[in-house]
Design a protein around this motif. Structure first.
Motif, PDB file in Angstrom:
ATOM      1  N   VAL A  72       0.851  -1.189   0.000  1.00  0.00           N
ATOM      2  CA  VAL A  72       0.000   0.000   0.000  1.00  0.00           C
ATOM      3  C   VAL A  72       0.885   1.237   0.000  1.00  0.00           C
ATOM      4  CG1 VAL A  72      -1.905  -1.151   1.218  1.00  0.00           C
ATOM      5  CG2 VAL A  72      -0.199   0.128   2.530  1.00  0.00           C
ATOM      6  N   GLN A  73       0.303   2.382  -0.285  1.00  0.00           N
ATOM      7  CA  GLN A  73       1.013   3.644  -0.189  1.00  0.00           C
ATOM      8  C   GLN A  73       1.103   4.047   1.284  1.00  0.00           C
ATOM      9  OE1 GLN A  73       2.526   5.398  -2.662  1.00  0.00           O
ATOM     10  NE2 GLN A  73       2.005   3.628  -3.920  1.00  0.00           N
ATOM     11  N   PRO A  74       2.206   4.661   1.707  1.00  0.00           N
ATOM     12  CA  PRO A  74       2.327   5.073   3.113  1.00  0.00           C
ATOM     13  C   PRO A  74       1.156   5.923   3.600  1.00  0.00           C
ATOM     14  CG  PRO A  74       4.439   5.287   2.019  1.00  0.00           C
ATOM     15  CD  PRO A  74       3.424   4.949   0.952  1.00  0.00           C
ATOM     16  N   ALA A  75       0.621   6.777   2.749  1.00  0.00           N
ATOM     17  CA  ALA A  75      -0.494   7.638   3.149  1.00  0.00           C
ATOM     18  C   ALA A  75      -1.720   6.825   3.570  1.00  0.00           C
ATOM     19  CB  ALA A  75      -0.860   8.602   2.028  1.00  0.00           C
ATOM     20  N   GLU A  76      -1.847   5.607   3.049  1.00  0.00           N
ATOM     21  CA  GLU A  76      -2.984   4.765   3.410  1.00  0.00           C
ATOM     22  C   GLU A  76      -2.909   4.295   4.860  1.00  0.00           C
ATOM     23  OE1 GLU A  76      -4.186   1.813   0.398  1.00  0.00           O
ATOM     24  OE2 GLU A  76      -2.719   2.810  -0.904  1.00  0.00           O
ATOM     25  N   LEU A  77      -1.736   4.388   5.472  1.00  0.00           N
ATOM     26  CA  LEU A  77      -1.565   3.959   6.855  1.00  0.00           C
ATOM     27  C   LEU A  77      -1.733   5.105   7.841  1.00  0.00           C
ATOM     28  CD1 LEU A  77       1.477   1.564   6.361  1.00  0.00           C
ATOM     29  CD2 LEU A  77      -0.971   0.995   6.406  1.00  0.00           C
ATOM     30  N   LEU A  78      -1.937   6.300   7.321  1.00  0.00           N
ATOM     31  CA  LEU A  78      -2.144   7.465   8.176  1.00  0.00           C
ATOM     32  C   LEU A  78      -3.628   7.702   8.388  1.00  0.00           C
ATOM     33  CD1 LEU A  78       0.455   9.952   6.653  1.00  0.00           C
ATOM     34  CD2 LEU A  78       0.669   8.575   8.731  1.00  0.00           C
ATOM     35  N   PRO A  79      -3.993   8.240   9.542  1.00  0.00           N
ATOM     36  CA  PRO A  79      -5.402   8.572   9.754  1.00  0.00           C
ATOM     37  C   PRO A  79      -5.860   9.612   8.739  1.00  0.00           C
ATOM     38  CG  PRO A  79      -4.052   9.240  11.644  1.00  0.00           C
ATOM     39  CD  PRO A  79      -3.150   8.604  10.646  1.00  0.00           C
ATOM     40  N   GLN A  80      -7.149   9.690   8.534  1.00  0.00           N
ATOM     41  CA  GLN A  80      -7.702  10.669   7.600  1.00  0.00           C
ATOM     42  C   GLN A  80      -7.521  12.059   8.188  1.00  0.00           C
ATOM     43  OE1 GLN A  80      -8.807   9.911   4.474  1.00  0.00           O
ATOM     44  NE2 GLN A  80      -7.970   7.927   5.017  1.00  0.00           N
ATOM     45  N   LEU A  81      -6.371  12.612   7.960  1.00  0.00           N
ATOM     46  CA  LEU A  81      -5.971  13.888   8.515  1.00  0.00           C
ATOM     47  C   LEU A  81      -5.503  14.764   7.368  1.00  0.00           C
ATOM     48  CD1 LEU A  81      -5.364  15.370  11.228  1.00  0.00           C
ATOM     49  CD2 LEU A  81      -3.069  14.406  11.071  1.00  0.00           C
ATOM     50  N   LEU A  82      -6.189  15.849   7.145  1.00  0.00           N
ATOM     51  CA  LEU A  82      -5.813  16.751   6.065  1.00  0.00           C
ATOM     52  C   LEU A  82      -4.540  17.497   6.444  1.00  0.00           C
ATOM     53  CD1 LEU A  82      -9.345  18.137   5.232  1.00  0.00           C
ATOM     54  CD2 LEU A  82      -8.085  16.331   4.042  1.00  0.00           C
ATOM     55  N   PRO A  83      -3.709  17.864   5.463  1.00  0.00           N
ATOM     56  CA  PRO A  83      -2.448  18.545   5.785  1.00  0.00           C
ATOM     57  C   PRO A  83      -2.626  19.765   6.672  1.00  0.00           C
ATOM     58  CG  PRO A  83      -2.483  17.940   3.470  1.00  0.00           C
ATOM     59  CD  PRO A  83      -3.860  17.626   4.037  1.00  0.00           C
ATOM     60  N   GLU A  84      -3.676  20.549   6.457  1.00  0.00           N
ATOM     61  CA  GLU A  84      -3.861  21.744   7.280  1.00  0.00           C
ATOM     62  C   GLU A  84      -4.221  21.391   8.728  1.00  0.00           C
ATOM     63  OE1 GLU A  84      -7.653  21.138   4.836  1.00  0.00           O
ATOM     64  OE2 GLU A  84      -5.522  21.193   4.407  1.00  0.00           O
ATOM     65  N   GLU A  85      -4.738  20.172   8.952  1.00  0.00           N
ATOM     66  CA  GLU A  85      -5.045  19.734  10.311  1.00  0.00           C
ATOM     67  C   GLU A  85      -3.789  19.289  11.046  1.00  0.00           C
ATOM     68  OE1 GLU A  85      -9.427  17.869  10.309  1.00  0.00           O
ATOM     69  OE2 GLU A  85      -8.006  16.844   8.999  1.00  0.00           O
ATOM     70  N   ALA A  86      -2.729  19.019  10.307  1.00  0.00           N
ATOM     71  CA  ALA A  86      -1.476  18.582  10.914  1.00  0.00           C
ATOM     72  C   ALA A  86      -0.783  19.711  11.657  1.00  0.00           C
ATOM     73  CB  ALA A  86      -0.546  18.018   9.845  1.00  0.00           C
ATOM     74  N   VAL A  87      -1.263  20.927  11.484  1.00  0.00           N
ATOM     75  CA  VAL A  87      -0.653  22.079  12.133  1.00  0.00           C
ATOM     76  C   VAL A  87      -0.619  21.897  13.651  1.00  0.00           C
ATOM     77  CG1 VAL A  87      -0.902  24.556  12.541  1.00  0.00           C
ATOM     78  CG2 VAL A  87      -1.236  23.621  10.261  1.00  0.00           C
ATOM     79  N   GLY A  88      -1.619  21.269  14.233  1.00  0.00           N
ATOM     80  CA  GLY A  88      -1.674  21.093  15.673  1.00  0.00           C
ATOM     81  C   GLY A  88      -0.847  19.933  16.197  1.00  0.00           C
ATOM     82  N   LEU A  89      -0.270  19.135  15.304  1.00  0.00           N
ATOM     83  CA  LEU A  89       0.548  18.008  15.737  1.00  0.00           C
ATOM     84  C   LEU A  89       1.914  18.483  16.209  1.00  0.00           C
ATOM     85  CD1 LEU A  89      -0.105  15.441  12.878  1.00  0.00           C
ATOM     86  CD2 LEU A  89      -0.922  15.293  15.213  1.00  0.00           C
ATOM     87  N   PRO A  90       2.602  17.656  17.015  1.00  0.00           N
ATOM     88  CA  PRO A  90       3.990  17.981  17.327  1.00  0.00           C
ATOM     89  C   PRO A  90       4.754  18.149  16.012  1.00  0.00           C
ATOM     90  CG  PRO A  90       3.231  16.150  18.679  1.00  0.00           C
ATOM     91  CD  PRO A  90       2.147  16.429  17.651  1.00  0.00           C
ATOM     92  N   PRO A  91       5.691  19.071  15.963  1.00  0.00           N
ATOM     93  CA  PRO A  91       6.374  19.390  14.701  1.00  0.00           C
ATOM     94  C   PRO A  91       6.891  18.188  13.926  1.00  0.00           C
ATOM     95  CG  PRO A  91       7.017  20.954  16.373  1.00  0.00           C
ATOM     96  CD  PRO A  91       6.174  19.901  17.058  1.00  0.00           C
ATOM     97  N   ARG A  92       7.453  17.198  14.612  1.00  0.00           N
ATOM     98  CA  ARG A  92       8.013  16.056  13.875  1.00  0.00           C
ATOM     99  C   ARG A  92       6.918  15.273  13.147  1.00  0.00           C
ATOM    100  NH1 ARG A  92       8.395  14.597  19.288  1.00  0.00           N
ATOM    101  NH2 ARG A  92       7.368  12.653  19.848  1.00  0.00           N
ATOM    102  N   TYR A  93       5.723  15.194  13.724  1.00  0.00           N
ATOM    103  CA  TYR A  93       4.634  14.477  13.067  1.00  0.00           C
ATOM    104  C   TYR A  93       3.978  15.339  11.993  1.00  0.00           C
ATOM    105  CZ  TYR A  93       5.096  11.098  16.815  1.00  0.00           C
ATOM    106  OH  TYR A  93       5.573  10.167  17.694  1.00  0.00           O
ATOM    107  N   ALA A  94       3.833  16.610  12.256  1.00  0.00           N
ATOM    108  CA  ALA A  94       3.219  17.501  11.265  1.00  0.00           C
ATOM    109  C   ALA A  94       4.020  17.484   9.973  1.00  0.00           C
ATOM    110  CB  ALA A  94       3.120  18.918  11.822  1.00  0.00           C
TER     111      ALA A  94
END
Length: 114
Positions: A72-94
């Motif tokens: 599978v593509q790596p993105a398929e293993l990530l939760p349905q999280l839009l890039p702009e929603e990643a802003v609130g994640l810790p920097p390394r995950y965002a």
């Protein structure tokens, strides 16, 4: 499924748990045991167990190896999280989420799937 961003370690745990759940679901659909997935991805069964339970976060390079082993593509293993929603994640995950989503979108565009 949307991942609610709460901030701090609760947020990190929720993200890791969601990634682990998606890996486990994909592994089961592929008919692989944790041991076989670990061997194919260059990890121990214990690491796969920890990743699937959300207690261990796979670095981006390991996520890519796990995705390749699952076909599978790596993105398929990530939760349905839009890039702009990643802003609130810790920097390394965002940064990782933004990178994987960007690469995924580029692949879709390249292959006419977007």
């Amino acid at each position: 499924m949307r991942l609610a961003l709460l901030g701090g370690s609760v947020e990190e745990k929720a993200f890791n748990t969601a990634v682990g759940r998606r890996i486990r679901e994909t592994r089961i659909r592929a008919g692989l045991t944790q041991e076989l997935l670990g061997r194919q991805a260059g990890l121990s069964r214990g690491s796969i167990t920890n990743i699937e339970s959300g207690t261990q976060a796979p670095p981006l390079y390991r996520l890519v190896r796990i995705a390749a082993a699952l076909h599978v593509q790596p993105a398929e293993l990530l939760p349905q999280l839009l890039p702009e929603e990643a802003v609130g994640l810790p920097p390394r995950y965002a940064a990782d989420v933004a990178s994987v989503w960007s690469d995924s979108e580029n692949l879709k565009d390249t292959h006419g799937q977007g």
